[in-house]
Write a protein that holds these residues in place. Sequence first.
Motif, PDB file in Angstrom:
ATOM      1  N   ASN A  98       0.690  -1.369  -0.027  1.00 11.96           N
ATOM      2  CA  ASN A  98      -0.219   0.093  -0.076  1.00 11.96           C
ATOM      3  C   ASN A  98       0.890   1.311   0.046  1.00 11.96           C
ATOM      4  O   ASN A  98       0.540   2.334   0.777  1.00 11.96           O
ATOM      5  CB  ASN A  98      -1.036   0.265   1.253  1.00 11.96           C
ATOM      6  CG  ASN A  98      -2.160  -0.849   0.894  1.00 11.96           C
ATOM      7  OD1 ASN A  98      -2.419  -1.447   0.018  1.00 11.96           O
ATOM      8  ND2 ASN A  98      -3.047  -1.101   1.894  1.00 11.96           N
ATOM      9  N   GLY A  99       2.155   1.370  -0.687  1.00 11.89           N
ATOM     10  CA  GLY A  99       2.851   2.375  -0.904  1.00 11.89           C
ATOM     11  C   GLY A  99       3.675   2.742   0.416  1.00 11.89           C
ATOM     12  O   GLY A  99       4.225   3.750   0.527  1.00 11.89           O
ATOM     13  N   GLN A 100       3.612   1.995   1.334  1.00  6.80           N
ATOM     14  CA  GLN A 100       4.195   2.202   2.730  1.00  6.80           C
ATOM     15  C   GLN A 100       5.732   1.975   2.796  1.00  6.80           C
ATOM     16  O   GLN A 100       6.369   2.523   3.664  1.00  6.80           O
ATOM     17  CB  GLN A 100       3.635   1.586   3.941  1.00  6.80           C
ATOM     18  CG  GLN A 100       2.034   1.757   4.052  1.00  6.80           C
ATOM     19  CD  GLN A 100       1.752   3.207   4.474  1.00  6.80           C
ATOM     20  OE1 GLN A 100       2.375   3.563   5.514  1.00  6.80           O
ATOM     21  NE2 GLN A 100       1.109   4.053   3.626  1.00  6.80           N
ATOM     22  N   LEU A 101       6.018   1.266   1.896  1.00 10.66           N
ATOM     23  CA  LEU A 101       7.646   0.582   1.991  1.00 10.66           C
ATOM     24  C   LEU A 101       8.466   1.613   0.954  1.00 10.66           C
ATOM     25  O   LEU A 101       8.055   1.857  -0.127  1.00 10.66           O
ATOM     26  CB  LEU A 101       7.724  -0.955   1.405  1.00 10.66           C
ATOM     27  CG  LEU A 101       8.872  -1.603   1.425  1.00 10.66           C
ATOM     28  CD1 LEU A 101       9.344  -1.594   2.763  1.00 10.66           C
ATOM     29  CD2 LEU A 101       8.861  -2.796   0.800  1.00 10.66           C
ATOM     30  N   GLN A 102       9.478   2.084   1.578  1.00  8.17           N
ATOM     31  CA  GLN A 102      10.389   2.999   0.924  1.00  8.17           C
ATOM     32  C   GLN A 102      11.634   2.435   0.593  1.00  8.17           C
ATOM     33  O   GLN A 102      12.180   1.531   1.617  1.00  8.17           O
ATOM     34  CB  GLN A 102      10.526   4.272   1.657  1.00  8.17           C
ATOM     35  CG  GLN A 102       9.237   4.934   2.117  1.00  8.17           C
ATOM     36  CD  GLN A 102       9.265   6.221   2.946  1.00  8.17           C
ATOM     37  OE1 GLN A 102      10.239   6.269   3.890  1.00  8.17           O
ATOM     38  NE2 GLN A 102       8.377   7.216   2.962  1.00  8.17           N
ATOM     39  N   TRP A 103      12.169   2.988  -0.340  1.00  9.71           N
ATOM     40  CA  TRP A 103      13.485   2.139  -0.821  1.00  9.71           C
ATOM     41  C   TRP A 103      14.645   3.366  -0.949  1.00  9.71           C
ATOM     42  O   TRP A 103      14.149   4.381  -1.439  1.00  9.71           O
ATOM     43  CB  TRP A 103      13.441   1.660  -2.004  1.00  9.71           C
ATOM     44  CG  TRP A 103      12.296   0.437  -2.079  1.00  9.71           C
ATOM     45  CD1 TRP A 103      10.999   0.505  -2.307  1.00  9.71           C
ATOM     46  CD2 TRP A 103      12.564  -0.825  -1.695  1.00  9.71           C
ATOM     47  NE1 TRP A 103      10.569  -0.715  -2.327  1.00  9.71           N
ATOM     48  CE2 TRP A 103      11.491  -1.599  -1.746  1.00  9.71           C
ATOM     49  CE3 TRP A 103      13.738  -1.538  -1.409  1.00  9.71           C
ATOM     50  CZ2 TRP A 103      11.155  -2.856  -1.475  1.00  9.71           C
ATOM     51  CZ3 TRP A 103      13.634  -2.767  -1.218  1.00  9.71           C
ATOM     52  CH2 TRP A 103      12.259  -3.684  -1.298  1.00  9.71           C
ATOM     53  N   GLU A 104      15.766   3.215  -0.360  1.00  9.12           N
ATOM     54  CA  GLU A 104      17.076   3.801  -0.565  1.00  9.12           C
ATOM     55  C   GLU A 104      17.931   3.348  -1.500  1.00  9.12           C
ATOM     56  O   GLU A 104      18.274   2.171  -1.235  1.00  9.12           O
ATOM     57  CB  GLU A 104      17.621   3.772   1.033  1.00  9.12           C
ATOM     58  CG  GLU A 104      18.591   4.768   1.066  1.00  9.12           C
ATOM     59  CD  GLU A 104      17.980   6.320   1.151  1.00  9.12           C
ATOM     60  OE1 GLU A 104      18.971   7.091   1.155  1.00  9.12           O
ATOM     61  OE2 GLU A 104      16.974   6.577   1.430  1.00  9.12           O
ATOM     62  N   PRO A 105      18.145   4.343  -2.475  1.00 14.40           N
ATOM     63  CA  PRO A 105      19.237   3.758  -3.450  1.00 14.40           C
ATOM     64  C   PRO A 105      20.805   3.490  -2.676  1.00 14.40           C
ATOM     65  O   PRO A 105      20.956   4.085  -1.826  1.00 14.40           O
ATOM     66  CB  PRO A 105      19.442   4.861  -4.625  1.00 14.40           C
ATOM     67  CG  PRO A 105      18.741   6.106  -3.748  1.00 14.40           C
ATOM     68  CD  PRO A 105      17.989   5.530  -2.708  1.00 14.40           C
ATOM     69  N   LEU A 106      21.466   2.586  -3.359  1.00 14.31           N
ATOM     70  CA  LEU A 106      22.563   2.182  -3.197  1.00 14.31           C
ATOM     71  C   LEU A 106      23.725   3.248  -3.573  1.00 14.31           C
ATOM     72  O   LEU A 106      23.371   3.885  -4.284  1.00 14.31           O
ATOM     73  CB  LEU A 106      23.247   1.075  -3.205  1.00 14.31           C
ATOM     74  CG  LEU A 106      23.186  -0.191  -1.951  1.00 14.31           C
ATOM     75  CD1 LEU A 106      21.677  -0.314  -1.777  1.00 14.31           C
ATOM     76  CD2 LEU A 106      23.459  -1.539  -2.926  1.00 14.31           C
ATOM     77  N   GLU A 107      24.952   3.454  -3.149  1.00 16.37           N
ATOM     78  CA  GLU A 107      26.142   4.104  -3.906  1.00 16.37           C
ATOM     79  C   GLU A 107      26.093   3.551  -5.175  1.00 16.37           C
ATOM     80  O   GLU A 107      25.631   2.599  -5.658  1.00 16.37           O
ATOM     81  CB  GLU A 107      27.429   3.719  -3.270  1.00 16.37           C
ATOM     82  CG  GLU A 107      27.392   4.046  -1.778  1.00 16.37           C
ATOM     83  CD  GLU A 107      27.885   5.374  -1.505  1.00 16.37           C
ATOM     84  OE1 GLU A 107      28.503   6.067  -2.299  1.00 16.37           O
ATOM     85  OE2 GLU A 107      27.740   5.887  -0.173  1.00 16.37           O
ATOM     86  N   ASN A 108      26.778   4.344  -6.160  1.00 18.17           N
ATOM     87  CA  ASN A 108      27.189   4.004  -7.422  1.00 18.17           C
ATOM     88  C   ASN A 108      28.592   4.234  -7.506  1.00 18.17           C
ATOM     89  O   ASN A 108      29.053   5.482  -7.575  1.00 18.17           O
ATOM     90  CB  ASN A 108      26.371   4.796  -8.531  1.00 18.17           C
ATOM     91  CG  ASN A 108      26.206   3.887  -9.681  1.00 18.17           C
ATOM     92  OD1 ASN A 108      26.713   2.661  -9.851  1.00 18.17           O
ATOM     93  ND2 ASN A 108      25.702   4.635 -10.920  1.00 18.17           N
TER      94      ASN A 108
END
Length: 574
Positions: A98-108
């Motif tokens: 339900n759109g609650q989970l957020q994602w953090e990008p890793l380094e590049n």
Amino acid sequence: MLHNRKEKNKVLKQGFLASKVPENLDAIIIGSGIGGLGLAVLMAKVGKKVLVLEQHDRAGGCCHTFTEKGFEFDVGIHYIGDLLEHKPFRCMLDQMTNGQLQWEPLENPFDQVVLGPPENRRQYPIYSGRTRFPEELKKCFPGEEKAIDEYLKLVKVGFKVGRGIWLLAMLKICPVPLAKFLVYTGLAKRLSFFFKMASRSLTEVVNELTENKDLRAVFAYIFGTYGNMPKDASFSMHSLLVTHYLNGAWYPKGGATEIAYHMIPIIEKAGGAVLVRAPVNRILFNDAKEAYGVSVMKGQEEVHIRAPMVISNAGIFNTYQKLLPKDLQAMPAIQKQLSMMKNGEGGLSVFLGLTGTKEELGLKADNYWIFTENNFDELVETYLKGKREESAKSVPLLFVASPSAKDPTWEERSPGKSTLSLVSFANYEWFEEWKDDKVTNRGPEYKELKQAFIDSILEVVMGVFPKITRDKIEYVDAGTPITNTHYIGAPKGEIYGADHGVARFSPELNATVRPQTPLKNLYLTGQDVFLCGFAGALAGALTCGSVILNRNLHLDAIALAKQTKFTNAKLKGE
């Protein structure tokens, strides 16, 4: 929005009691890994009342975490690809939480490949980005431009905008006669470059591209994410992984528990439940060989729970070899499926709790793949065939990741502390003699063997991360293949379910091992139905859901992604 542990545990650790079982269930799902929870959510979204049963004391399967001495450790979620906002995979995950989970990008660069002994270490950064990935590789390997372009072309063609993988899904969803027709006329191979390349090994393909051994190694380094050494790995499986991370890598904000935490309320809202400490000891069948429920052990007593369908996310071996009555196990159709699959390689994990922030310890939101040399096939084979005491002294491959450095909420949850997860492979047989001992007390010889692995692995880590010293280590422990058997129910301690070698990708196997089992009302979901890992197990849930709900959920995910892209563009006024 961060939730405290107490609040989370209310959701993730609801112990089994017969009184908590909802009435008039539509389905029972065995196992709360992502293949089970994902399917339960899909069914709940269309109003089905589903009961998910988990043998461990918390929900989530390989997405669960545990805490020791104030350190929280992830057991299976290290990085996930393909999460750009308008991609089908991302849209589907947003729907399931339900759109609650957020994602953090890793380094590049998100991965670092380290090859060779301490006195001659070479380090190659792996960047995401369809143009950046090859550009950066070419900087590391001047004169190898042609090989790099060719590799990327093969990887992309193998994936062919996902078409290959859709045919894999179709073989499992379409009626059996059609699936057989596609397989036996050879059409499946002709229609899909994915199946054409599937029978070629990674080693074979890579060795044709270049003579440069370090470049061959860099092309193949990610084989650890599905658990087959390059000579046994299918190039198609490999190409899926490489393209999975081409647009970047992400980590769940707040850690892996966030995944199950945001899925379970959706299941409950539809009248279902997710109950833990609920070991299913057998599936119940009537005389017509139709599944009608399960039996759960509560202490010494069996509690019978009825439902019109039973879905197993416990893996094909557990389901067929442990949960079926002997006469049904012996059915030729069941034996045929079992004969086509074999157990994957056992996993070995070391968990490190460290004093110090990521800056103080030189940790970043990336992963290290450390190999003692560039001849992967030889290294892994020698290691796995070796005597355990010898192999413990020199672990040839090691995946190193810092969950704490990847999670932007970590610092406020655990100030001044950091964690490392170290993963490799180990033979189940090396530890098998202790499998029946109490999990917290397996005897001095077991502890000694474990310590030998820990010591040699720590040497490697401290060699690559100079700021990590012994005095910074506050907590260390290892999980062996028999630990995996205890906590995640893996029959041979494997982390990726059934083996993902070349044989796994034959059209025949994919048409035979499908969500429907040879027994009425019994279905399979998760890694063994589709592919390994988080995305693979979730695709297993979609595939099983497509069969049960009688609509192609894979196509729904694509349609949803198109709709999202269109809506976003409109909002931006493009």
